[in-house]
Design an enzyme around this catalytic site. Structure first.
Site, PDB file in Angstrom:
ATOM      1  N   GLY A   1     -38.031  17.967  20.455  1.00  0.00           N
ATOM      2  CA  GLY A   1     -39.304  17.760  19.752  1.00  0.00           C
ATOM      3  C   GLY A   1     -39.238  16.391  19.116  1.00  0.00           C
TER       4      GLY A   1
ATOM      5  N   ARG B   1     -40.594  17.986  25.356  1.00  0.00           N
ATOM      6  CA  ARG B   1     -41.311  18.606  26.483  1.00  0.00           C
ATOM      7  C   ARG B   1     -41.859  17.532  27.418  1.00  0.00           C
ATOM      8  NH1 ARG B   1     -46.623  22.071  25.202  1.00  0.00           N
ATOM      9  NH2 ARG B   1     -47.215  20.046  24.318  1.00  0.00           N
ATOM     10  N   SER B   2     -42.595  16.564  26.840  1.00  0.00           N
ATOM     11  CA  SER B   2     -43.071  15.466  27.690  1.00  0.00           C
ATOM     12  C   SER B   2     -42.002  14.378  27.644  1.00  0.00           C
ATOM     13  CB  SER B   2     -44.374  14.875  27.166  1.00  0.00           C
ATOM     14  OG  SER B   2     -45.073  15.815  26.406  1.00  0.00           O
TER      15      SER B   2
ATOM     16  N   LYS C   1     -44.323  21.573  16.656  1.00  0.00           N
ATOM     17  CA  LYS C   1     -45.439  22.110  15.867  1.00  0.00           C
ATOM     18  C   LYS C   1     -45.120  23.550  15.469  1.00  0.00           C
ATOM     19  CE  LYS C   1     -50.411  21.491  16.280  1.00  0.00           C
ATOM     20  NZ  LYS C   1     -50.403  20.229  15.532  1.00  0.00           N
ATOM     21  N   ALA C   2     -45.390  23.886  14.216  1.00  0.00           N
ATOM     22  CA  ALA C   2     -45.085  25.241  13.736  1.00  0.00           C
ATOM     23  C   ALA C   2     -46.005  26.259  14.400  1.00  0.00           C
ATOM     24  CB  ALA C   2     -45.248  25.280  12.222  1.00  0.00           C
TER      25      ALA C   2
ATOM     26  N   SER D   1     -38.464  17.960   3.701  1.00  0.00           N
ATOM     27  CA  SER D   1     -39.548  17.287   2.989  1.00  0.00           C
ATOM     28  C   SER D   1     -39.297  15.794   2.901  1.00  0.00           C
ATOM     29  CB  SER D   1     -39.701  17.845   1.573  1.00  0.00           C
ATOM     30  OG  SER D   1     -40.731  17.135   0.909  1.00  0.00           O
TER      31      SER D   1
ATOM     32  N   LYS E   1     -39.384  25.738   0.682  1.00  0.00           N
ATOM     33  CA  LYS E   1     -40.160  24.577   1.142  1.00  0.00           C
ATOM     34  C   LYS E   1     -41.656  24.856   0.941  1.00  0.00           C
ATOM     35  CE  LYS E   1     -41.511  20.744   3.002  1.00  0.00           C
ATOM     36  NZ  LYS E   1     -42.396  20.719   4.083  1.00  0.00           N
TER      37      LYS E   1
ATOM     38  N   HIS F   1     -42.321  24.449  -2.668  1.00  0.00           N
ATOM     39  CA  HIS F   1     -42.276  23.000  -2.919  1.00  0.00           C
ATOM     40  C   HIS F   1     -43.647  22.392  -2.613  1.00  0.00           C
ATOM     41  CE1 HIS F   1     -42.131  18.931  -1.232  1.00  0.00           C
ATOM     42  NE2 HIS F   1     -41.122  18.674  -2.051  1.00  0.00           N
ATOM     43  N   ASN F   2     -44.202  22.755  -1.460  1.00  0.00           N
ATOM     44  CA  ASN F   2     -45.503  22.196  -1.093  1.00  0.00           C
ATOM     45  C   ASN F   2     -46.606  22.694  -2.027  1.00  0.00           C
ATOM     46  OD1 ASN F   2     -43.989  21.196   0.997  1.00  0.00           O
ATOM     47  ND2 ASN F   2     -45.468  21.660   2.575  1.00  0.00           N
TER      48      ASN F   2
ATOM     49  N   GLU G   1     -46.386  20.661  -5.010  1.00  0.00           N
ATOM     50  CA  GLU G   1     -46.928  19.340  -4.651  1.00  0.00           C
ATOM     51  C   GLU G   1     -48.471  19.350  -4.759  1.00  0.00           C
ATOM     52  OE1 GLU G   1     -45.343  17.913  -0.808  1.00  0.00           O
ATOM     53  OE2 GLU G   1     -47.418  17.500  -0.270  1.00  0.00           O
TER      54      GLU G   1
ATOM     55  N   HIS H   1     -57.531  55.906 -15.098  1.00  0.00           N
ATOM     56  CA  HIS H   1     -56.289  55.262 -14.643  1.00  0.00           C
ATOM     57  C   HIS H   1     -55.149  55.412 -15.654  1.00  0.00           C
ATOM     58  CE1 HIS H   1     -57.988  53.641 -11.022  1.00  0.00           C
ATOM     59  NE2 HIS H   1     -58.989  53.106 -11.678  1.00  0.00           N
TER      60      HIS H   1
HETATM   61  P1  NBP Z   1     -46.208  17.861  15.517  1.00  0.00           P
HETATM   62  O1  NBP Z   1     -46.316  18.946  14.543  1.00  0.00           O
HETATM   63  O2  NBP Z   1     -47.406  17.021  15.783  1.00  0.00           O
HETATM   64  O3  NBP Z   1     -45.708  18.498  16.914  1.00  0.00           O
HETATM   65  C1  NBP Z   1     -45.593  17.718  18.080  1.00  0.00           C
HETATM   66  C2  NBP Z   1     -44.342  18.109  18.831  1.00  0.00           C
HETATM   67  O4  NBP Z   1     -44.380  19.496  19.224  1.00  0.00           O
HETATM   68  C3  NBP Z   1     -44.213  17.305  20.130  1.00  0.00           C
HETATM   69  O5  NBP Z   1     -42.860  17.023  20.332  1.00  0.00           O
HETATM   70  C4  NBP Z   1     -44.746  18.294  21.163  1.00  0.00           C
HETATM   71  O6  NBP Z   1     -44.292  18.031  22.468  1.00  0.00           O
HETATM   72  C5  NBP Z   1     -44.147  19.562  20.646  1.00  0.00           C
HETATM   73  N1  NBP Z   1     -44.700  20.778  21.250  1.00  0.00           N
HETATM   74  C6  NBP Z   1     -45.917  21.350  21.115  1.00  0.00           C
HETATM   75 BR1  NBP Z   1     -47.285  20.668  20.128  1.00  0.00          BR
HETATM   76  N2  NBP Z   1     -46.067  22.465  21.802  1.00  0.00           N
HETATM   77  C7  NBP Z   1     -44.896  22.646  22.440  1.00  0.00           C
HETATM   78  C8  NBP Z   1     -44.418  23.627  23.323  1.00  0.00           C
HETATM   79  N3  NBP Z   1     -45.159  24.672  23.660  1.00  0.00           N
HETATM   80  N4  NBP Z   1     -43.166  23.481  23.832  1.00  0.00           N
HETATM   81  C9  NBP Z   1     -42.412  22.441  23.472  1.00  0.00           C
HETATM   82  N5  NBP Z   1     -42.799  21.468  22.615  1.00  0.00           N
HETATM   83  C10 NBP Z   1     -44.037  21.566  22.113  1.00  0.00           C
HETATM   84  O7  NBP Z   1     -44.965  16.899  15.169  1.00  0.00           O
HETATM   85  P2  NBP Z   1     -44.469  16.313  13.768  1.00  0.00           P
HETATM   86  O8  NBP Z   1     -45.589  15.797  12.946  1.00  0.00           O
HETATM   87  O9  NBP Z   1     -43.342  15.399  14.104  1.00  0.00           O
HETATM   88  O10 NBP Z   1     -43.905  17.601  12.991  1.00  0.00           O
HETATM   89  C11 NBP Z   1     -42.856  18.402  13.532  1.00  0.00           C
HETATM   90  C12 NBP Z   1     -42.644  19.584  12.594  1.00  0.00           C
HETATM   91  O11 NBP Z   1     -42.225  19.091  11.325  1.00  0.00           O
HETATM   92  C13 NBP Z   1     -43.907  20.411  12.323  1.00  0.00           C
HETATM   93  O12 NBP Z   1     -43.570  21.760  12.230  1.00  0.00           O
HETATM   94  C14 NBP Z   1     -44.402  19.904  11.009  1.00  0.00           C
HETATM   95  O13 NBP Z   1     -45.157  20.867  10.303  1.00  0.00           O
HETATM   96  C15 NBP Z   1     -43.086  19.585  10.304  1.00  0.00           C
HETATM   97  N6  NBP Z   1     -43.166  18.592   9.237  1.00  0.00           N
HETATM   98  C16 NBP Z   1     -43.934  17.492   9.381  1.00  0.00           C
HETATM   99  C17 NBP Z   1     -43.995  16.542   8.349  1.00  0.00           C
HETATM  100  C18 NBP Z   1     -44.822  15.310   8.515  1.00  0.00           C
HETATM  101  O14 NBP Z   1     -44.919  14.551   7.529  1.00  0.00           O
HETATM  102  N7  NBP Z   1     -45.385  15.049   9.695  1.00  0.00           N
HETATM  103  C19 NBP Z   1     -43.237  16.725   7.203  1.00  0.00           C
HETATM  104  C20 NBP Z   1     -42.422  17.843   7.095  1.00  0.00           C
HETATM  105  C21 NBP Z   1     -42.399  18.769   8.134  1.00  0.00           C
HETATM  106  P3  NBP Z   1     -45.155  17.055  23.415  1.00  0.00           P
HETATM  107  O15 NBP Z   1     -44.780  15.672  23.020  1.00  0.00           O
HETATM  108  O16 NBP Z   1     -44.674  17.417  24.784  1.00  0.00           O
HETATM  109  O17 NBP Z   1     -46.602  17.364  23.211  1.00  0.00           O
END
Ligand code: NBP
Length: 476
Positions: free
Chosen positions: A10, A34-35, A76-77, A129, A183, A186-187, A190, A452
């Site tokens: 990821g 994945r990609s 992605k969660a 975080s 976490k 924490h949010n 925030e 009650h």
């Molecule tokens: P995203 O939340 O935008 O997720 C994109 C990634 O998920 C890409 O690598 C994508 O692969 C992959 N993905 C998806 Br969508 N569906 C998939 C599947 N079915 N199989 C395999 N891979 C898949 O990325 P991010 O913003 O870097 O966040 C990653 C995690 O960290 C999230 O859970 C987010 O909530 C958490 N987080 C983010 C932050 C922040 O500030 N952004 C802070 C703290 C935590 P692809 O490239 O092939 O589409």
């Protein structure tokens, strides 16, 4: 083939930056996405920063890792996390570790951990975080999961975490979903902190007519005292920013609709289930929700109310009043968040150490602040407080702030400036310190219409008044 100490799958912004952080610290990192284009870009642009093993397939990725394998999933969660687990788990062996660094709901983490435990795989839900910059330069990391997995993962995670006074902002939080739970809170904290800062800004802007750049100076000044924190620091930066296309302060051209990604909402939902009053966090979530309801706001605009702040009513002393009110309200919001963590820890048997948590929130994360050191001291004292409000340091701070706090809430109501965060914080404070609450009347009402029953202050037992009879009391 080079054996990697750890792997990251990821590679969007968070995963790529964590992988780079690990590589910059001298670890060989297997990388997969994945990609494949993301893997290629990462290695092309940042390959020189350390040792990466670029992998095209999950099989190749798993084969590149030394055993027991350490795999960080940063996707992605939600459904994508389940999809990735399904893809990788069959390729792993007992003793291997699968770390979910995304923003998962802790109940999903509990479910995943239990399922993978059956297969002998350690599933670690780790809160991360600090946003993308934190991931690269040092986040605050909150790993859950088994103690055993932390022995293998801890040194690497502590290595890449932020450091404050040489102490890493990473510690084992507790079993299964504990990391993602803290976490989430924490949010939530925030959200509350940001809402309070926004209210302080609004009160000073409307109350004293200060411009955004003047307010940036105020926040810069506050950042040198007890409010010193990342959020206050960036507030000054946002307020000072001028929009290139219009020449206006940027804050004046940003649409006033705040978004929420879900963790704040989850915090409040879970707090309701646990029965913990997190009114500061709830008000912050609702305030964002109100801001996003264009239809309601449009319909209600122009309802009767005070028309602004009359000239000369407020003076410079209002700035210090607002600063104190902000600090006091912030103490309440954090105290409520830590209460929720205590309640969650008791409910799920996690034994989360609040002092250790305050320690790892001092750096790396969005709520990092000098203030967290005070919280750590409170929890590490010989007699840890039941609520942070009664820690001697905070008793003193609240005592010093309260006159200002009351004036600010009263002024906000008088002039029609919405300050839900400040108001609810003060109401919570007054509720906790009250000798008697009107809950007694509520119990009477409940007994009236629903039989009650109620408890008495002078005798043990449950009582009921025969409201539709002769109004005598039965029970005991
Ligand atoms: P995203 O939340 O935008 O997720 C994109 C990634 O998920 C890409 O690598 C994508 O692969 C992959 N993905 C998806 Br969508 N569906 C998939 C599947 N079915 N199989 C395999 N891979 C898949 O990325 P991010 O913003 O870097 O966040 C990653 C995690 O960290 C999230 O859970 C987010 O909530 C958490 N987080 C983010 C932050 C922040 O500030 N952004 C802070 C703290 C935590 P692809 O490239 O092939 O589409």
């Amino acid at each position: 083939m080079t054996q990697a100490q750890i792997g990251v799958t990821g590679l969007a912004v968070m995963g790529a930056n964590l992988a780079r952080n690990l590589a910059r610290h001298g670890h060989t990192v297997a990388v997969h996405n994945r990609s494949q284009s993301r893997t290629k870009t990462l290695v092309e642009e940042h390959g020189h920063e350390g040792s990466f093993v670029a992998c095209e397939t999950p099989e190749e990725f798993v084969a590149a890792l030394e055993r027991p394998r350490r795999v960080i999933v940063m996707v992605k969660a939600g459904a994508p996390t389940d999809a990735v687990i399904e893809e990788f788990a069959p390729l792993l062996e007992p003793g291997d570790m699968l770390v979910d660094g995304g923003n998962a709901h802790f109940l999903d983490t509990r479910r995943r951990e239990a399922a993978l435990r059956e297969r002998g795989i350690h599933f670690v839900g780790a809160g991360v975080s600090g946003g993308e910059e934190g991931a690269l330069l040092g986040p605050s990391i909150m790993p859950g999961g088994s103690k055993e997995s932390y022995e293998a993962l801890g040194p690497l995670l502590e290595d890449i975490a932020a450091k404050v006074d040489g102490v890493p902002c990473c510690t084992h939080i507790g079993p299964d979903g504990a990391g993602h739970f803290v976490k989430m809170v924490h949010n939530g904290i925030e959200y509350a902190d940001m809402q309070l800062i926004a209210e302080a800004y609004d009160l000073l802007r409307q109350g004293l007519g200060l411009s955004p750049s003047q307010l940036a100076d105020v926040f810069d000044e506050w950042n040198r005292g007890e409010l010193s924190s990342y959020l206050i620091e960036i507030t000054a930066e946002v307020l000072r920013q001028v929009d290139a296309s219009t020449g206006k302060p940027l804050v004046d051209v940003i649409a006033d609709r705040a978004e929420q990604k879900g963790t704040g909402r989850w915090t409040v939902q879970i707090a309701l289930d646990l029965g913990v009053p997190v009114s500061g966090i709830a008000e912050a979530v609702f305030a964002r929700s109100v801001s996003g309801h264009a239809d309601l706001r449009e319909a209600a605009r122009g309802l009767p109310g005070p028309s602004g702040v009359p000239a000369g009513v407020l003076d410079e002393s209002f700035v210090e009043d607002v600063r104190r009110a902000l600090y006091a309200s912030k103490i309440i919001a954090y105290a409520q968040g830590f209460d929720q963590i205590r309640a969650g820890s008791a409910e799920y048997g996690w034994e989360v150490d609040p002092g250790a948590l305050a320690t790892i929130w001092r750096g790396g994360c969005i709520i990092r602040a000098v203030f967290l050191d005070r919280i750590r001291e409170a929890y590490e004292s010989e007699t840890p407080p039941v609520t942070l409000l009664t820690a001697p340091l905070f008793v003193e701070a609240l005592g010093l702030a309260q006159d200002s706090w009351r004036r600010v809430v009263a002024r906000a109501a008088e002039f029609g400036i919405p300050a839900p965060g400040f108001s609810t914080a003060l109401a919570y404070y007054d509720s906790l310190r009250a000798e008697r609450l009107p809950a007694a009347l509520i119990q009477g009402q409940r007994d009236f219409f629903g039989a009650h029953t109620y408890q008495r202050t002078d005798r043990e037992g449950s009582f009921h008044t025969l409201w539709s009879g002769d109004r005598s009391e039965i029970g005991g």
